[in-house]
Scaffold this motif. Structure first.
Motif, PDB file in Angstrom:
ATOM      1  N   THR A   1       0.835  -1.197   0.000  1.00 31.99           N
ATOM      2  CA  THR A   1       0.000   0.000   0.000  1.00 31.99           C
ATOM      3  C   THR A   1       0.875   1.255   0.000  1.00 31.99           C
ATOM      4  O   THR A   1       0.577   2.227  -0.689  1.00 31.99           O
TER       5      THR A   1
ATOM      6  N   ASP B   1      -7.141   3.243   3.087  1.00 32.25           N
ATOM      7  CA  ASP B   1      -5.693   3.446   3.108  1.00 32.25           C
ATOM      8  C   ASP B   1      -5.291   4.733   2.401  1.00 32.25           C
ATOM      9  O   ASP B   1      -4.217   5.275   2.646  1.00 32.25           O
TER      10      ASP B   1
ATOM     11  N   GLU C   1      -7.195  -3.012  -4.544  1.00 35.06           N
ATOM     12  CA  GLU C   1      -6.507  -3.868  -3.575  1.00 35.06           C
ATOM     13  C   GLU C   1      -7.225  -5.220  -3.563  1.00 35.06           C
ATOM     14  O   GLU C   1      -8.364  -5.330  -4.018  1.00 35.06           O
TER      15      GLU C   1
HETATM   16 MG   LIG Z   1      -2.045  -2.845   2.297  1.00 38.18          MG
END
Ligand SMILES: [Mg+2]
Ligand SMILES: Nc1ncnc2c1ncn2[C@@H]1O[C@H](COP(=O)(O)OP(=O)(O)OP(=O)(O)O)[C@@H](O)[C@H]1O
Length: 545
Positions: free
Chosen positions: A188, A214, A410
């Motif tokens: 990330t 995130d 993700e």
């Molecule tokens: Mg991550």
């Protein structure tokens, strides 16, 4: 850290092959402890200069008695004599690039990079060619300097921080790319670096599905330090949209709340949920039959039906079973399993605003959109449903656009595993090279969970530490075998092997720290204040004007 500027010779070519790698005998006065698997090296041949990476290192001896009777390690005099003669280090080199010496490398500073013609190394440097550790000048020569297309992503593994690896991001985003690595390796954080460089350089627009919040708001790194979100770094370029009601906490307030109309949901959006919701193939066939019978509104109507066998009641599942020619029990099971969707307040019969259009309009205007899953963060069903639905709709409408659209997801295996990849919009985008101006940035922990064909189509792969052999095999399928040892020696975090079409040769990087991304900008500031801080950031971080 060692100094890369020292152009010190480290060894001599003593054997090897193009297919299996070259062998270098390390000079006895060069410490093997300065070198890493993945380090860049250069070789001066007679007609060409070669670039490669160290793929392995071996301690060897020419005298078998050294194995059976090693000298006492405290006897410095004997060990140092042996170290120069019968005990030595062999480096395995994976040869990558060659450039003709006619180009006069010494004059490199005066040449534009375009004048230097690198090619894949198809010839071998002769025996006894001298080998050097790649210098920062070599790295710049190969990867380019920071400019309007090249963005700084990290430093060659183990080298001084001022040696920058710059990637050609314009090339990068023309194809779908992937960031892989086991949990906590820095996927990330690296994705944030890539996205922020694309945003900073205005090379395309990003649509980021932010399942775990995130990217939309600031996060703390493991030492507790606050890392700014993309919205805080680029407030005038990034819009945060919350799925359904906003969480109303944190430092970033969303620019819009997104509602989704039942009418936008198609059977293929339900199909991709079959594993999560445990839908049977009979159930999916029934969904198709409902779609044929009731049209666009099928799902909203279906979920509002009464689970009763009363055929007289026109709104009963039984009546629907008769109209669609399906078994009542099949419809009933499907209804029960889809009932969870009723809990999603973002799914509405007639939302006030057409939300997908809202996202599209922002992207069309060049704004980067982060879809924050808000109260639905980490809800797998909501994530899969909304991500695939919005992506499909946007993709269908993007054909007329000039700007390149990058869709970041993700947990990509949820959309790209081999069972569903051929049916999902993500599989289509990943396989359909260059036809559309839409590419993916997939982030995942388990590359072996992603369809092999999709993996093979990824342009550039950022590979962090992986432990499972299946993951390493699948991510390196089709790449040189030497890279296996490079992957197996990656640090547990913030370090990645980068391979693929947007860079001339593989490189192992210490990923640039997220601290360096830019100044914090409070999105509550006035537009004028924001412009001023953005200008300061550009000055500070070297944006080309
Ligand atoms: Mg991550
Ligand atoms: N480039 C970086 N700059 C600063 N810190 C980093 C960087 N990369 C990794 N880290 C540190 O490692 C931690 C884990 O990184 P990150 O959250 O990106 O892992 P991940 O691979 O996305 O994990 P998961 O699979 O669990 O989502 C961060 O919280 C941070 O402390």
């Amino acid at each position: 850290m060692s100094n890369v500027e020292d152009n010190q010779k480290i060894g001599t070519i003593v054997g090897g092959a193009l297919s299996s790698g070259l062998e270098v005998r390390l000079d006895s006065d060069y410490s093997v402890e300065n070198l890493y698997v993945g380090d860049g090296i250069t070789i001066e041949g007679r007609e060409k200069r070669y670039f490669g990476i160290i793929s392995d290192m071996m301690l060897q001896s020419s005298d078998s008695s050294i194995r059976s009777l090693p000298p006492n390690s405290s006897d410095f005099f004997v060990t140092s004599i042996l170290s120069g003669t019968s005990a030595f280090t062999i480096l395995k080199i994976s040869l990558q690039l060659a450039v003709s010496l006619d180009t006069n490398i010494d004059e490199f500073d005066k040449l534009s990079l375009d004048n230097i013609s690198f090619g894949p190394a198809t010839t071998l440097p002769p025996h006894f060619s001298p080998v050097y550790r790649a210098t920062s000048k070599d790295y710049t020569e190969i990867f380019g300097s920071e400019d309007e297309n090249h963005g700084w992503i990290g430093t060659p593994k183990g080298r001084d921080a001022e040696v920058k690896i710059n990637l050609d991001l314009e090339q990068l985003i023309k194809r779908s790319n992937g960031v892989f690595g086991k949990t906590g390796t820095g996927k990330t954080f690296l994705t944030r670096v890539l996205l922020s460089e694309i945003i900073k350089k205005d090379l395309g627009v990003n649509l980021i599905f932010d399942m775990h919040r995130d990217y939309s708001d600031s996060v703390n790194d493991e030492s507790g330090k606050k890392i700014n979100s993309l919205k805080q770094i680029f407030p005038s370029k990034v819009e945060v949209m919350s799925l359904g009601k906003s969480l109303n906490k944190g430092q970033v307030r969303p620019d819009a709340e997104i509602m989704v109309s039942y009418n936008d949901l198609e059977v293929q959006d339900i199909e991709i949920l079959s594993e999560t919701l445990n839908l049977t193939s009979a159930g999916l066939l029934a969904a198709h039959a409902l779609d044929r019978t009731y049209g666009d509104k099928w799902l909203g109507l279906f979920l509002n039906m009464e689970p009763s066998e009363d055929k007289e009641n026109p709104n009963s599942l039984s009546a629907a079973a008769e109209r669609t020619g399906q078994l009542y029990t099949v419809l009933h099971t499907l209804w029960r399993r889809l009932e969870i969707l009723k809990k999603f307040e973002f799914l509405q019969q007639n939302p006030a605003e057409e939300s997908i259009k809202r996202i599209f309009t922002s992207l069309e205007r060049g704004k980067h959109v982060i879809l924050d899953f808000g109260t639905h963060q980490s809800n797998e069903t909501a994530y899969i449903l909304v991500t695939s639905l919005i992506t499909r709709r946007i993709y269908e409408r993007w054909a007329e656009q000039d700007n390149q659209l990058v869709i970041a997801i993700e947990e990509a295996h949820k959309f790209l595993n081999s069972e569903v990849a051929s049916q999902t919009i993500f599989g289509t985008i990943a396989r359909e090279m260059r036809k559309w101006k839409v590419t993916l940035l997939v982030v995942d922990q388990r590359p072996s969970g992603i369809d092999a064909e999709v993996l093979s189509q990824l342009g550039t792969k950022f590979i962090h530490q992986l432990e499972d052999n299946r993951d390493i095999d699948s991510i390196l399928a089709g790449s040189s075998r030497d890279l296996r040892s490079v992957v197996s020696t990656l640090a547990p975090k913030q370090q990645a092997l980068v391979i693929g079409h947007s860079l001339p040769m593989p490189v192992v990087i210490d990923v640039r720290s997220n601290d360096t991304l830019a100044n914090f900008i409070n999105p509550d500031k006035t537009p004028n204040e924001i412009t001023n801080i953005e200008r300061d950031n550009d000055d500070l971080f070297g944006e080309k004007k």
